[in-house]
Design an enzyme around this catalytic site. Structure first.
Site, PDB file in Angstrom:
ATOM      1  N   TYR A 187      40.017  67.824  67.606  1.00 25.59           N
ATOM      2  CA  TYR A 187      41.110  67.419  68.496  1.00 25.59           C
ATOM      3  C   TYR A 187      42.019  68.622  68.770  1.00 25.59           C
ATOM      4  CZ  TYR A 187      39.113  62.876  67.553  1.00 25.59           C
ATOM      5  OH  TYR A 187      38.225  61.842  67.452  1.00 25.59           O
ATOM      6  N   ARG A 243      46.154  67.554  58.085  1.00 24.53           N
ATOM      7  CA  ARG A 243      44.704  67.384  57.911  1.00 24.53           C
ATOM      8  C   ARG A 243      43.993  68.480  58.688  1.00 24.53           C
ATOM      9  NH1 ARG A 243      40.599  62.201  57.856  1.00 24.53           N
ATOM     10  NH2 ARG A 243      41.354  62.215  55.726  1.00 24.53           N
ATOM     11  N   GLY A 260      38.118  56.327  52.975  1.00 28.89           N
ATOM     12  CA  GLY A 260      37.998  55.756  54.311  1.00 28.89           C
ATOM     13  C   GLY A 260      37.190  54.486  54.316  1.00 28.89           C
ATOM     14  N   SER A 306      42.585  56.630  53.993  1.00 30.39           N
ATOM     15  CA  SER A 306      42.376  57.692  54.972  1.00 30.39           C
ATOM     16  C   SER A 306      42.648  57.145  56.371  1.00 30.39           C
ATOM     17  CB  SER A 306      40.912  58.158  54.872  1.00 30.39           C
ATOM     18  OG  SER A 306      40.765  59.442  55.409  1.00 30.39           O
ATOM     19  N   PRO A 307      43.224  57.984  57.259  1.00 27.78           N
ATOM     20  CA  PRO A 307      43.511  57.478  58.610  1.00 27.78           C
ATOM     21  C   PRO A 307      42.238  57.014  59.312  1.00 27.78           C
ATOM     22  CG  PRO A 307      43.737  59.872  58.493  1.00 27.78           C
ATOM     23  CD  PRO A 307      43.601  59.386  57.093  1.00 27.78           C
ATOM     24  N   GLN A 344      49.763  59.395  60.671  1.00 31.78           N
ATOM     25  CA  GLN A 344      49.049  60.581  61.133  1.00 31.78           C
ATOM     26  C   GLN A 344      49.402  60.814  62.602  1.00 31.78           C
ATOM     27  OE1 GLN A 344      44.752  60.782  61.948  1.00 31.78           O
ATOM     28  NE2 GLN A 344      44.633  62.521  60.543  1.00 31.78           N
TER      29      GLN A 344
END
Ligand code: FNR
Length: 368
Positions: free
Chosen positions: A191, A239, A334, A22-23, A100
């Site tokens: 974001y 995402r 993650g 996961s980023p 990403q």
């Protein structure tokens, strides 16, 4: 073969197993957004460690789109060139390199978590002497009460919006140059793109705010720009936050996520990576093992999109069951990958009869 180790084909991309890193922001660049040795070793180890996909941290499409001055970026050819050795190494290990692409919107210009995660005003510096900047917001008057005042916000103008779309397009082109196989558009966690999606943070009255169609317009335009330059044979992921976890008010929820997933699939998005929250400090989010899986499952069942599930997935058998029971197509891991860079190898050893084949030849003497 376990379901976790069955390959996943998306367009011409063959992902060797269902495990993705996961980023995760590393906050380890100088303020130039260029990767360092840390990135090479960090991402490279997880490729050695058996992940089918190794995804970079949120990589800013423009300098003002960074969360902190120490985030990774891809806004120049120099960035693409510096990332290339990393994608080559990841590929050599049999993993698929993914990036990403992110813009932090009004959550940009902050100090790193270990420096307090507080906003840095344009005339201030962080503890390392890096400058802050003015941040972009769909609706500055709807900035959620995160810790610390948000001193300098600009309401995104039509020019800003067009600039963001172009920045994503250019970033995708550079990502291709850098050798990435998958581009993921970050539209989660409060974001910029999520700020436009949610009525909590988007109070605009122009074409980019109001109805579902108008709030989702920017994301759709960004995705169209990325898909335009991303080759037909390579996958695009998005995402999203499946919900804002703010049921007490008009907010983003799972029904809208399902509807959005269909729209995105029509635009050529191959997989929706379903996370949640991050938009508002009053979110009422659960936690624990699989806590976001029901959101991914709802998107998978309600739309034509393949999905990724993330959040609280730490055990090989747990991850395998998610794929086996058709709850998700991909498992993103993650923090367990921070605890154990070889999570993929460990899973192979636990679940596969021929596990040594999954291990790098240099390491096979360690396996039974
Ligand atoms: C994250 N997360 C995250 N998410 C994202 O979309 N882009 C990012 O750059 C980051 N950065 C980041 C840094 C660190 C240190 C952590 C721990 C997390 C969220 C991450 O990808 C994942 O969704 C969550 O951590 C939940 O999954 P786990 O950790 O329970 O497996």
């Amino acid at each position: 073969m376990s379901d976790l180790f069955s390959p996943l084909s998306l367009r011409d991309c063959e992902i060797p197993n269902r495990i993705a890193v996961s980023p995760m922001c590393q906050y380890s660049c100088d303020p130039d957004g260029l990767p360092t040795e840390w990135h090479r070793v960090h991402l490279g180890s997880r490729a050695v460690g058996g992940a089918g996909i190794v995804m970079t941290e949120a990589t800013a499409v423009s300098p003002e789109g960074r969360i902190t001055p120490h985030d990774l970026g891809i806004w120049s050819d120099e960035h693409a060139e510096a990332l290339r050795p990393i994608t080559e190494f990841v590929r050599e290990q049999g993993s698929v390199p993914a990036i990403q692409l992110a813009h932090a919107g009004h959550k940009a210009s902050k100090t790193r978590p270990w420096d307090g995660n507080v906003p840095i005003a344009p005339d201030e510096i962080d503890p390392d002497g890096a400058d802050g900047w003015e941040v972009l917001s769909p609706s500055p008057d709807a900035y959620p009460p995160f810790s610390g005042d948000r001193p300098a916000m600009r309401k995104a103008t039509q020019d800003d919006i067009e600039g963001v779309i172009e920045a994503y397009r250019d970033a995708a082109e550079r990502s291709l140059e850098a050798g990435f196989e998958i581009a993921e558009v970050h539209a989660a966690h409060g974001y910029l793109l999520h700020e436009f999606l949610s009525p909590v943070t988007n109070r605009r009255e122009d074409d980019y705010g109001g109805s579902f169609e108008d709030r989702t317009r920017l994301l759709r335009e960004v995705v169209r720009a990325v898909r335009d330059v991303w080759p037909e044979g390579k996958p695009v992921f998005v995402r999203i936050s499946g919900t804002d976890w703010l049921e007490d008010r008009d907010s983003w929820d799972v029904d809208q996520s399902v509807r959005l997933a269909d729209d995105l699939a029509e635009l050529g998005v191959d997989l929706i990576d379903v996370s949640s929250g991050g938009l508002h400090p009053e979110q009422d989010a659960p936690g624990g093992p699989n806590f976001q899986v029901p959101l991914a499952e709802a998107v998978r069942q309600g739309s034509d999109a393949a999905v990724g599930a993330v959040g609280g997935i730490t055990e090989p058998e747990q991850a395998d069951a998610l794929v086996r029971n058709d709850r998700t197509d991909l498992v993103l891991v993650g923090r367990e990958f921070l605890r154990d860079p070889y999570f993929g190898l460990r899973a192979a050893e636990d679940l596969e009869t021929d596990a040594p084949e999954e291990w790098p030849i240099q390491y096979r003497r360690a396996v039974r």
